[in-house]
Design a protein around this motif. Structure first.
Motif, mmCIF file in Angstrom:
data_model
loop_
_atom_site.group_PDB
_atom_site.id
_atom_site.type_symbol
_atom_site.label_atom_id
_atom_site.label_comp_id
_atom_site.label_asym_id
_atom_site.label_seq_id
_atom_site.Cartn_x
_atom_site.Cartn_y
_atom_site.Cartn_z
ATOM 1 N N ASN A 294 -69.796 -23.594 77.854
ATOM 2 C CA ASN A 294 -69.081 -23.778 76.595
ATOM 3 C C ASN A 294 -69.296 -25.235 76.217
ATOM 4 O OD1 ASN A 294 -66.617 -25.116 75.366
ATOM 5 N ND2 ASN A 294 -66.069 -22.996 75.001
ATOM 6 N N TYR A 295 -69.816 -25.441 74.997
ATOM 7 C CA TYR A 295 -70.043 -26.798 74.519
ATOM 8 C C TYR A 295 -69.103 -27.118 73.376
ATOM 9 C CZ TYR A 295 -74.350 -26.598 77.214
ATOM 10 O OH TYR A 295 -75.261 -26.471 78.235
ATOM 11 N N ARG A 296 -68.538 -28.311 73.412
ATOM 12 C CA ARG A 296 -67.689 -28.822 72.336
ATOM 13 C C ARG A 296 -68.608 -29.223 71.175
ATOM 14 N NH1 ARG A 296 -62.667 -30.759 74.166
ATOM 15 N NH2 ARG A 296 -62.739 -32.394 72.593
ATOM 16 N N VAL A 297 -68.230 -28.847 69.967
ATOM 17 C CA VAL A 297 -69.040 -29.171 68.791
ATOM 18 C C VAL A 297 -68.154 -29.675 67.653
ATOM 19 C CG1 VAL A 297 -70.780 -27.437 69.387
ATOM 20 C CG2 VAL A 297 -68.965 -26.841 67.776
ATOM 21 N N GLU A 298 -68.773 -30.294 66.687
ATOM 22 C CA GLU A 298 -68.111 -30.674 65.446
ATOM 23 C C GLU A 298 -68.558 -29.689 64.377
ATOM 24 O OE1 GLU A 298 -68.981 -34.714 64.441
ATOM 25 O OE2 GLU A 298 -67.922 -35.500 66.179
ATOM 26 N N ASN A 299 -67.658 -29.263 63.530
ATOM 27 C CA ASN A 299 -67.950 -28.403 62.379
ATOM 28 C C ASN A 299 -68.785 -27.172 62.759
ATOM 29 O OD1 ASN A 299 -68.320 -27.287 59.875
ATOM 30 N ND2 ASN A 299 -68.680 -29.237 58.869
ATOM 31 N N LEU A 300 -68.162 -26.259 63.455
ATOM 32 C CA LEU A 300 -68.818 -25.053 63.948
ATOM 33 C C LEU A 300 -69.470 -24.239 62.840
ATOM 34 C CD1 LEU A 300 -69.418 -23.098 66.293
ATOM 35 C CD2 LEU A 300 -67.190 -22.051 65.841
ATOM 36 N N VAL A 301 -68.793 -24.076 61.720
ATOM 37 C CA VAL A 301 -69.333 -23.262 60.619
ATOM 38 C C VAL A 301 -70.677 -23.810 60.162
ATOM 39 C CG1 VAL A 301 -68.945 -22.514 58.242
ATOM 40 C CG2 VAL A 301 -67.060 -22.449 59.877
ATOM 41 N N GLU A 302 -70.740 -25.108 59.901
ATOM 42 C CA GLU A 302 -71.989 -25.724 59.437
ATOM 43 C C GLU A 302 -73.062 -25.681 60.516
ATOM 44 O OE1 GLU A 302 -72.913 -26.717 56.359
ATOM 45 O OE2 GLU A 302 -70.987 -25.786 55.820
ATOM 46 N N LEU A 303 -72.662 -25.905 61.766
ATOM 47 C CA LEU A 303 -73.626 -25.867 62.859
ATOM 48 C C LEU A 303 -74.255 -24.486 62.982
ATOM 49 C CD1 LEU A 303 -75.138 -27.008 65.246
ATOM 50 C CD2 LEU A 303 -73.089 -26.620 66.649
ATOM 51 N N LEU A 304 -73.443 -23.429 62.908
ATOM 52 C CA LEU A 304 -74.001 -22.077 63.015
ATOM 53 C C LEU A 304 -74.944 -21.770 61.857
ATOM 54 C CD1 LEU A 304 -70.962 -20.024 64.370
ATOM 55 C CD2 LEU A 304 -73.037 -20.694 65.601
ATOM 56 N N ASP B 221 -79.585 -18.917 74.019
ATOM 57 C CA ASP B 221 -80.618 -19.943 74.136
ATOM 58 C C ASP B 221 -81.974 -19.272 74.326
ATOM 59 O OD1 ASP B 221 -80.957 -19.314 76.874
ATOM 60 O OD2 ASP B 221 -80.044 -21.174 77.586
ATOM 61 N N ASN B 222 -83.012 -20.067 74.516
ATOM 62 C CA ASN B 222 -84.374 -19.532 74.627
ATOM 63 C C ASN B 222 -84.592 -18.675 75.863
ATOM 64 O OD1 ASN B 222 -84.097 -22.099 76.000
ATOM 65 N ND2 ASN B 222 -86.278 -21.976 76.411
ATOM 66 N N ASP B 223 -83.699 -18.733 76.858
ATOM 67 C CA ASP B 223 -83.799 -17.892 78.054
ATOM 68 C C ASP B 223 -82.871 -16.687 77.996
ATOM 69 O OD1 ASP B 223 -85.750 -19.299 79.542
ATOM 70 O OD2 ASP B 223 -84.246 -20.766 80.170
ATOM 71 N N GLY B 224 -82.185 -16.498 76.864
ATOM 72 C CA GLY B 224 -81.270 -15.368 76.727
ATOM 73 C C GLY B 224 -79.898 -15.617 77.314
ATOM 74 N N ASN B 225 -79.574 -16.872 77.619
ATOM 75 C CA ASN B 225 -78.246 -17.216 78.126
ATOM 76 C C ASN B 225 -77.264 -17.294 76.962
ATOM 77 O OD1 ASN B 225 -79.087 -17.675 80.875
ATOM 78 N ND2 ASN B 225 -79.977 -19.584 80.164
ATOM 79 N N LYS B 226 -76.120 -16.670 77.128
ATOM 80 C CA LYS B 226 -75.081 -16.755 76.112
ATOM 81 C C LYS B 226 -74.414 -18.124 76.221
ATOM 82 C CE LYS B 226 -71.046 -14.261 74.344
ATOM 83 N NZ LYS B 226 -70.144 -13.126 74.602
ATOM 84 N N ILE B 227 -74.274 -18.777 75.085
ATOM 85 C CA ILE B 227 -73.626 -20.083 75.016
ATOM 86 C C ILE B 227 -72.457 -19.975 74.056
ATOM 87 C CG2 ILE B 227 -73.885 -22.477 74.253
ATOM 88 C CD1 ILE B 227 -76.847 -22.225 75.059
ATOM 89 N N GLU B 228 -71.319 -20.486 74.492
ATOM 90 C CA GLU B 228 -70.135 -20.517 73.641
ATOM 91 C C GLU B 228 -70.029 -21.897 73.012
ATOM 92 O OE1 GLU B 228 -66.127 -18.368 74.334
ATOM 93 O OE2 GLU B 228 -66.014 -20.273 75.434
ATOM 94 N N LYS C 39 -73.309 -33.873 60.972
ATOM 95 C CA LYS C 39 -72.665 -34.577 62.075
ATOM 96 C C LYS C 39 -73.341 -34.219 63.383
ATOM 97 C CE LYS C 39 -68.020 -34.870 60.197
ATOM 98 N NZ LYS C 39 -66.614 -34.653 60.478
ATOM 99 N N LYS C 40 -72.832 -34.818 64.453
ATOM 100 C CA LYS C 40 -73.322 -34.460 65.780
ATOM 101 C C LYS C 40 -73.241 -32.955 65.960
ATOM 102 C CE LYS C 40 -71.558 -38.475 68.234
ATOM 103 N NZ LYS C 40 -70.610 -38.884 69.274
ATOM 104 N N ARG C 41 -74.066 -32.446 66.799
ATOM 105 C CA ARG C 41 -73.992 -31.020 67.119
ATOM 106 C C ARG C 41 -73.078 -30.829 68.324
ATOM 107 N NH1 ARG C 41 -79.389 -27.879 65.419
ATOM 108 N NH2 ARG C 41 -79.616 -28.843 63.375
ATOM 109 N N VAL C 42 -73.575 -31.062 69.509
ATOM 110 C CA VAL C 42 -72.743 -30.941 70.716
ATOM 111 C C VAL C 42 -72.153 -32.308 71.031
ATOM 112 C CG1 VAL C 42 -72.806 -30.521 73.212
ATOM 113 C CG2 VAL C 42 -73.993 -28.970 71.656
ATOM 114 N N THR C 43 -70.862 -32.328 71.293
ATOM 115 C CA THR C 43 -70.177 -33.586 71.594
ATOM 116 C C THR C 43 -69.756 -33.685 73.061
ATOM 117 O OG1 THR C 43 -68.029 -32.669 70.968
ATOM 118 C CG2 THR C 43 -69.301 -33.767 69.236
ATOM 119 N N GLY C 44 -69.909 -32.599 73.811
ATOM 120 C CA GLY C 44 -69.545 -32.617 75.223
ATOM 121 C C GLY C 44 -69.472 -31.220 75.795
ATOM 122 N N ILE C 45 -69.144 -31.146 77.051
ATOM 123 C CA ILE C 45 -68.983 -29.849 77.718
ATOM 124 C C ILE C 45 -67.530 -29.414 77.558
ATOM 125 C CG2 ILE C 45 -69.048 -28.606 79.916
ATOM 126 C CD1 ILE C 45 -71.347 -30.483 80.725
#
Length: 129
Positions: free
Chosen positions: A74-84, A111-118, A2-8
């Motif tokens: 923080n990004y909204r996602v679908e199916n976090l387990v599968e995405l991770l 991310d590639n710059d070392g920023n933590k993303i939720e 499914k989609k990865r990120v669906t919004g902020i």
């Protein structure tokens, strides 16, 4: 997949005085603030309910570590387990374990710059009770 990120899902940032910052945004921009900041409620083009969280954190907060930045997205996602699982296969750094709450599941990456993303798989209907 499914989609990865669906919004902020949220904008989180550090500030010297959390209460003064919330008060300023409430007074000057009309934010409906509470202990967490401000929750913006909305509907997407299909009429599905959603939220975006705005939250100031103490400048001493360690919540964004290991990132050294003063903010975290923080990004909204679908199916976090599968995405991770997919992100791990792609070599993305996964931080900690998934945490589950009545309003959704959370996971963290760098991310590639070392920023933590939720990453957040929301249960929006529980936020509209």
């Amino acid at each position: 997949m499914k989609k990865r990120v669906t919004g902020i899902g949220g904008l989180f940032f550090k500030t010297k005085d959390v209460n003064a910052t919330k008060d300023w945004y409430q007074k000057h921009l009309g934010f409906n603030t509470d202990e967490w900041g401000c929750t913006f409620k909305w509907k997407d083009d299909s009429g599905n309910l959603g939220t975006t969280q705005w939250s100031p954190f103490s400048e001493k907060s360690t919540h964004f570590e290991p990132s050294k930045k003063e903010f975290m997205f923080n990004y909204r996602v679908e199916n976090l387990v599968e995405l991770l699982k997919e992100l791990k296969k792609e070599g993305v750094t996964i931080l900690g374990e998934i945490q589950e709450f009545e309003y959704g599941k959370f996971g963290w990456i760098l991310d590639n710059d070392g920023n933590k993303i939720e990453l957040w798989e929301p249960i929006d209907e529980n936020l509209f009770k």
